[in-house]
Design a protein around this motif. Structure first.
Motif, PDB file in Angstrom:
ATOM      1  N   ASP A 286       0.803  -1.220   0.000  1.00 24.32           N
ATOM      2  CA  ASP A 286       0.000   0.000   0.000  1.00 24.32           C
ATOM      3  C   ASP A 286       0.838   1.273   0.000  1.00 24.32           C
ATOM      4  O   ASP A 286       0.443   2.281  -0.606  1.00 24.32           O
ATOM      5  N   TYR A 287       1.995   1.237   0.684  1.00 25.43           N
ATOM      6  CA  TYR A 287       2.745   2.474   0.877  1.00 25.43           C
ATOM      7  C   TYR A 287       4.083   2.514   0.136  1.00 25.43           C
ATOM      8  O   TYR A 287       4.763   3.534   0.172  1.00 25.43           O
ATOM      9  N   LEU A 288       4.427   1.432  -0.544  1.00 26.57           N
ATOM     10  CA  LEU A 288       5.673   1.429  -1.315  1.00 26.57           C
ATOM     11  C   LEU A 288       5.424   0.987  -2.742  1.00 26.57           C
ATOM     12  O   LEU A 288       5.649   1.757  -3.680  1.00 26.57           O
ATOM     13  N   TYR A 289       4.942  -0.232  -2.939  1.00 28.24           N
ATOM     14  CA  TYR A 289       4.736  -0.761  -4.286  1.00 28.24           C
ATOM     15  C   TYR A 289       3.756   0.104  -5.078  1.00 28.24           C
ATOM     16  O   TYR A 289       4.054   0.511  -6.204  1.00 28.24           O
ATOM     17  N   ILE A 290       2.605   0.419  -4.487  1.00 22.90           N
ATOM     18  CA  ILE A 290       1.621   1.259  -5.192  1.00 22.90           C
ATOM     19  C   ILE A 290       2.145   2.673  -5.360  1.00 22.90           C
ATOM     20  O   ILE A 290       1.927   3.315  -6.408  1.00 22.90           O
ATOM     21  N   ALA A 291       2.878   3.181  -4.349  1.00 23.86           N
ATOM     22  CA  ALA A 291       3.444   4.535  -4.467  1.00 23.86           C
ATOM     23  C   ALA A 291       4.459   4.617  -5.601  1.00 23.86           C
ATOM     24  O   ALA A 291       4.616   5.671  -6.243  1.00 23.86           O
ATOM     25  N   LEU A 292       5.158   3.515  -5.879  1.00 21.06           N
ATOM     26  CA  LEU A 292       6.115   3.479  -6.989  1.00 21.06           C
ATOM     27  C   LEU A 292       5.428   3.359  -8.347  1.00 21.06           C
ATOM     28  O   LEU A 292       6.078   3.509  -9.388  1.00 21.06           O
ATOM     29  N   GLY A 293       4.148   3.097  -8.347  1.00 26.09           N
ATOM     30  CA  GLY A 293       3.411   2.947  -9.603  1.00 26.09           C
ATOM     31  C   GLY A 293       2.735   1.612  -9.745  1.00 26.09           C
ATOM     32  O   GLY A 293       1.893   1.424 -10.627  1.00 26.09           O
ATOM     33  N   GLY A 294       3.105   0.651  -8.889  1.00 20.84           N
ATOM     34  CA  GLY A 294       2.471  -0.662  -8.947  1.00 20.84           C
ATOM     35  C   GLY A 294       2.586  -1.290 -10.318  1.00 20.84           C
ATOM     36  O   GLY A 294       3.648  -1.293 -10.942  1.00 20.84           O
ATOM     37  N   GLY A 295       1.473  -1.788 -10.815  1.00 22.22           N
ATOM     38  CA  GLY A 295       1.448  -2.383 -12.148  1.00 22.22           C
ATOM     39  C   GLY A 295       0.768  -1.500 -13.168  1.00 22.22           C
ATOM     40  O   GLY A 295       0.404  -1.972 -14.257  1.00 22.22           O
ATOM     41  N   ARG A 296       0.626  -0.203 -12.852  1.00 21.71           N
ATOM     42  CA  ARG A 296      -0.130   0.691 -13.733  1.00 21.71           C
ATOM     43  C   ARG A 296       0.701   1.230 -14.890  1.00 21.71           C
ATOM     44  O   ARG A 296       0.140   1.805 -15.826  1.00 21.71           O
ATOM     45  N   LEU A 297       2.034   1.086 -14.823  1.00 19.93           N
ATOM     46  CA  LEU A 297       2.905   1.754 -15.802  1.00 19.93           C
ATOM     47  C   LEU A 297       3.534   0.794 -16.809  1.00 19.93           C
ATOM     48  O   LEU A 297       4.540   1.118 -17.426  1.00 19.93           O
ATOM     49  N   GLY A 298       2.959  -0.374 -16.943  1.00 19.11           N
ATOM     50  CA  GLY A 298       3.496  -1.339 -17.887  1.00 19.11           C
ATOM     51  C   GLY A 298       4.184  -2.491 -17.191  1.00 19.11           C
ATOM     52  O   GLY A 298       4.529  -2.426 -16.008  1.00 19.11           O
ATOM     53  N   ARG A 299       4.398  -3.546 -17.948  1.00 19.46           N
ATOM     54  CA  ARG A 299       4.909  -4.783 -17.368  1.00 19.46           C
ATOM     55  C   ARG A 299       6.328  -4.632 -16.824  1.00 19.46           C
ATOM     56  O   ARG A 299       6.635  -5.078 -15.725  1.00 19.46           O
ATOM     57  N   LEU A 300       7.213  -3.989 -17.585  1.00 19.50           N
ATOM     58  CA  LEU A 300       8.604  -3.875 -17.138  1.00 19.50           C
ATOM     59  C   LEU A 300       8.720  -3.053 -15.865  1.00 19.50           C
ATOM     60  O   LEU A 300       9.479  -3.405 -14.944  1.00 19.50           O
ATOM     61  N   LYS A 301       7.974  -1.949 -15.791  1.00 20.20           N
ATOM     62  CA  LYS A 301       8.024  -1.133 -14.585  1.00 20.20           C
ATOM     63  C   LYS A 301       7.355  -1.842 -13.410  1.00 20.20           C
ATOM     64  O   LYS A 301       7.743  -1.634 -12.255  1.00 20.20           O
ATOM     65  N   ARG A 302       6.399  -2.692 -13.714  1.00 27.50           N
ATOM     66  CA  ARG A 302       5.813  -3.494 -12.643  1.00 27.50           C
ATOM     67  C   ARG A 302       6.877  -4.414 -12.045  1.00 27.50           C
ATOM     68  O   ARG A 302       6.984  -4.532 -10.817  1.00 27.50           O
ATOM     69  N   TYR A 303       7.665  -5.057 -12.899  1.00 23.62           N
ATOM     70  CA  TYR A 303       8.722  -5.931 -12.407  1.00 23.62           C
ATOM     71  C   TYR A 303       9.780  -5.135 -11.632  1.00 23.62           C
ATOM     72  O   TYR A 303      10.301  -5.594 -10.610  1.00 23.62           O
ATOM     73  N   ARG A 304      10.081  -3.943 -12.132  1.00 22.33           N
ATOM     74  CA  ARG A 304      11.029  -3.087 -11.402  1.00 22.33           C
ATOM     75  C   ARG A 304      10.498  -2.755 -10.017  1.00 22.33           C
ATOM     76  O   ARG A 304      11.237  -2.810  -9.021  1.00 22.33           O
ATOM     77  N   ASN A 305       9.224  -2.410  -9.941  1.00 20.32           N
ATOM     78  CA  ASN A 305       8.632  -2.048  -8.654  1.00 20.32           C
ATOM     79  C   ASN A 305       8.593  -3.236  -7.689  1.00 20.32           C
ATOM     80  O   ASN A 305       8.786  -3.072  -6.481  1.00 20.32           O
TER      81      ASN A 305
END
Length: 494
Positions: A286-305
């Motif tokens: 809730d306070y880190l993964y989603i704040a980083l963008g979660g899975g909303r910014l594409g698959r690669l950024k989801r893996y980064r997060n």
């Protein structure tokens, strides 16, 4: 003070319960103050030098929350960022200052003693500040906020609490009156947790400790026994603490959130993290993964997060590169799991999926527990047989046939005596097959969350009947008689 100590069981707890309910008859406010001060005393017994730090943290964050609530526009966000930065700076100093000094090659380190529970009360308050900024929480009563943070069942080893879960319960006047049902349910759950700690986790420690000692150089069977022992020791130690916390809190009429839900029954690594240390997983989501963008910014950024979240989750557990490696492994496992789902890979049979998940988790624990990378890689090699094979001494009469039969030389005999192996076998059976504590007590809402799954066999669900009472009374007596060596909970270190 420890939950599994005579002073807590037979002095502290009865006095606190008596004072709380006597005051609750006339003034719930003073009962809350009593419980808050008793919680502070509980903390002070084990960490007296850090009581001023805890008080300062509570007062600072209460003032910051009030400032956030009354601010508007960009000022509201600036106050939040400043308050969160102050909390993280405090945590970084006490927990990571020497780690960072070592990382930059400093020759000397600071004489810092880590305050017990600093990660838990810091994360709890950061979550509260963020919720105030989102207008999801506010608190004007300092006595209730003080109790929310210092509440002794959760203070030193979690769970990480949410304001919206706890404050309505502290404000409910009905919870300040003693109820026989709360005592019966709470004490029974507490005994289950105490048995997990005293009868299982503590008896696994002698099997795990020698294998993870620096320079131990274990052989194959020793390594497997030691790693399995630590895997189940950590599980039953922390699961036991969580059950005891839920049971203690229920005696006061307050329900805590669940922290465990049979994680070794998980069929994939994502399900494992939804079942293991659930309140920390929720906080990181809730306070880190989603704040980083979660899975909303594409698959690669989801893996980064995912990787960043698990790396920071590993570092939260300890200031060391082995903890970072542990977090990186779990981040990699989660990325592989999501990639496999995205590619439409075949599904493993449930038993195979559970075994694979357990094996991945167990191997990652090697880095979590080992004092350094050399020891970790030595243990991993030993699991594969790189250090040779050791067998229990009971096989000694067959030694003349064993080397030629299995193709190795230089057997080493090991002693496997005492309660360690029976405790390991019992731990495996309970972790994989037994109903959870919340399933056993499913008819009486043991925790904050509602239990949807109920065991098919109703005879294993708790009822307020003489047979259950006698059974738990007997289990408590066995636990008390086994408390010849009071040991700390493993998560006190984190």
């Amino acid at each position: 003070m420890l939950f599994n100590s005579f002073s807590f069981l037979f002095l502290y707890l009865p006095l606190v319960l008596a004072g709380f309910f006597v005051l609750g008859r006339t003034s719930p406010r003073w009962a809350a103050v009593w419980l808050g001060m008793a919680s502070l005393a509980f903390y002070g017994v084990g960490s007296a030098r850090h009581v001023p730090l805890l008080l300062a943290s509570i007062m600072f964050n209460f003032a910051a929350a009030r400032a956030i609530t009354h601010a508007a526009g960009t000022a509201r966000r600036r106050v939040l960022l400043a308050a969160v930065a102050a909390n993280l700076a405090l945590l970084a100093y006490y927990k990571y200052a020497n780690f960072f000094l070592g990382a930059v090659g400093a020759q000397s380190q600071l004489a810092i003693i880590l305050p017990v529970g600093i990660s838990f009360f810091t994360f709890t308050q950061i979550a509260f500040l963020v919720d105030c900024h989102r207008r999801e929480a506010s608190e004007v009563r300092f006595s209730h906020y003080f109790l929310f943070v210092s509440y002794f069942p959760h203070l030193v080893a979690g769970p990480v609490l949410h304001h919206k879960e706890m404050m309505p319960q502290f404000a409910d006047a009905r919870n300040y009156r003693p109820l026989a049902a709360n005592f019966a349910i709470g004490m029974s759950i507490f005994v289950v947790g105490l048995a997990k700690k005293v009868l299982i986790a503590d008896n696994l420690s002698p099997l795990a400790g020698p294998v993870f000692a620096a320079g131990a150089h274990p052989q194959m069977i020793e390594a497997w026994v030691g790693v399995l022992a630590y895997t189940f020791q950590l599980y039953f130690d922390f699961s036991g603490y969580s059950d005891m916390a839920i049971g203690l809190s229920r005696m006061f009429g307050v329900k805590l959130p669940l922290n465990f839900n049979a994680p070794h029954k998980a069929l994939d690594i994502g399900a494992f993290w939804r079942r293991w240390h659930m309140t920390l997983s929720r906080f990181l989501r809730d306070y880190l993964y989603i704040a980083l963008g979660g899975g909303r910014l594409g698959r690669l950024k989801r893996y980064r997060n995912l990787m960043l979240t698990m790396l920071l989750g590993g570092l939260w557990h300890g200031a060391g590169w082995t903890f970072v490696a542990w977090g990186a492994l779990h981040g990699g496992f989660l990325v592989l799991h999501h990639c496999w789902q995205a590619w439409g890979g075949f599904r493993l049979a449930p038993l195979a999926a559970q075994a694979l998940t357990f094996l991945a988790v167990m191997l990652a624990w090697v880095f979590f527990r080992a004092p350094d990378f050399g020891t970790a890689f030595d243990i991993l090699g030993a699991l594969a047989g790189a250090n040779g094979v050791s067998l229990p001494r009971a096989f000694a009469p067959l030694a003349q046939w064993l080397p030629g039969a299995v193709g190795f030389d230089g057997l080493r005999w090991i002693e496997l005596v005492g309660l360690g192996l029976p405790a390991l076998a019992l731990a495996a059976v309970l972790a994989f097959f037994a109903p959870t504590t919340q399933e056993i007590f499913c008819h009486y809402e043991p925790a904050f969350e509602r239990i949807l799954h109920r065991p098919a066999r109703q005879w294993i669900t708790w009822r307020p009947r003489p047979a259950w009472g006698l059974g738990f009374a007997g289990l408590f007596i066995v636990c008390v008689l086994s408390m010849n060596r009071v040991s700390e909970f493993l998560y006190f270190q984190f």
